[in-house]
Scaffold this active site. Structure first.
Site, PDB file in Angstrom:
ATOM      1  N   SER A  93       0.834  -1.198   0.000  1.00 32.23           N
ATOM      2  CA  SER A  93       0.000   0.000   0.000  1.00 32.23           C
ATOM      3  C   SER A  93       0.873   1.255   0.000  1.00 32.23           C
ATOM      4  CB  SER A  93      -0.966  -0.056   1.193  1.00 32.23           C
ATOM      5  OG  SER A  93      -1.983   0.898   1.072  1.00 32.23           O
ATOM      6  N   ASP A 216      -9.228  -6.873  -3.510  1.00 34.49           N
ATOM      7  CA  ASP A 216      -8.807  -5.579  -2.987  1.00 34.49           C
ATOM      8  C   ASP A 216      -9.567  -4.469  -3.711  1.00 34.49           C
ATOM      9  OD1 ASP A 216      -7.472  -3.337  -2.051  1.00 34.49           O
ATOM     10  OD2 ASP A 216      -5.461  -4.163  -2.375  1.00 34.49           O
ATOM     11  N   HIS A 244      -7.314  -5.968   0.785  1.00 35.54           N
ATOM     12  CA  HIS A 244      -6.156  -5.072   0.909  1.00 35.54           C
ATOM     13  C   HIS A 244      -5.166  -5.541   1.970  1.00 35.54           C
ATOM     14  CE1 HIS A 244      -4.289  -1.331  -0.241  1.00 35.54           C
ATOM     15  NE2 HIS A 244      -4.199  -0.930   1.014  1.00 35.54           N
TER      16      HIS A 244
END
Length: 267
Positions: A93, A216, A244
């Protein structure tokens, strides 16, 4: 944890194991210790020295005044201070964005990168979600912990796991206990929406593997494929059955992906 003075602050880190060094960079709002649940034990057992740390913004005394450049400089400074260059770097991320920028700005510090739950630009949904969060903060609205937990489950977990009633309750309990974002975490989130960096990432020369999580919604597989297509020679892998937080939902699959790519460097 030991701390080292870097760029005007104390950066806390953990240095575990021995062997070929791998730096792991966590995403927004999460401490580096999250890697120690599943990834660090497996990587160290495979013969790697693993370095984790807390990004600027995670510590309670971090202010809200920093940029993406500061996060990249912190990472580069830690690699240099520990004398582990060139090393492999894995980011998820926000950590993936830091990793990609590091490979651009300091290619001599890295020899292999993994970008997980990553994107090269914000799309319409990601932009809308980010701006909505900014508006909540600007209005001083603090969501109730249970509602915040539900939103996190819907946006960061795979729906495939919702059928497990007890597991879902456990996730919600964990999310509910997390404190609301402080000024440092809000500063991390102000780094989004992400500008279009796809053209810039065409200058990354470091071997790169992009790992996406099939469910995700924050960084969907389509964004991962787009990112991998922009980075010359990058490979792309989609891990099923996770959102995620795939490194927590499907740790065995994530660890396998990491080891396969890292071990290819020495073969």
């Amino acid at each position: 944890m030991p701390a080292i003075p870097l760029n005007g602050r104390q950066l806390t880190y953990r240095d575990t194991g021995s062997g070929a060094p791998v730096m792991l960079i966590m995403g927004s709002g999460a401490a580096g210790s999250a890697w120690h649940l599943h990834q660090v034990p497996v990587l160290t057992a495979a013969g790697h020295r693993v370095i984790t740390f807390d990004n600027r913004g995670v510590q309670s005394d971090d202010t809200g005044d920093f940029t993406m450049g500061d996060l990249v400089a912190d990472t580069a400074g830690l690699i240099e201070a520990l004398d582990i260059a060139p090393c492999a770097v894995v980011g998820t991320s926000l950590g993936a964005r830091i990793t990609a920028e590091l490979a651009l700005e300091h290619p001599h510090l890295v020899h292999r990168i993994v970008l997980m739950a990553a994107r090269g630009r914000s799309d319409a949904l990601h932009t809308a979600l980010t701006l909505a969060e900014h508006e909540l903060h600007e209005r001083g609205i603090v969501l109730p912990p249970r509602y915040r937990a539900v939103i996190k489950a819907l946006t960061e977990l795979s729906p495939s796991g919702f059928a497990d009633h007890q597991a879902l309750i456990d996730w919600l309990d964990v999310f509910e206990l997390a404190p609301p974002p402080g000024p440092g975490v809000r500063a991390q989130r102000r780094l989004y929406p992400m500008p279009d960096r796809l053209a810039a990432y065409r200058d990354i020369k470091t071997p790169c593997h992009v790992v996406a999580f099939a469910d995700d919604v924050i960084a969907p597989p389509a964004a991962a494929r787009e990112l991998a297509a922009a980075v010359p020679g990058a490979s792309c892998e989609i891990i099923e059955g996770c959102g995620h937080l795939g490194y927590l939902e499907r740790p065995a699959a994530v660890n396998r992906a990491l080891l396969d790519f890292l071990e290819a460097a020495s073969s």
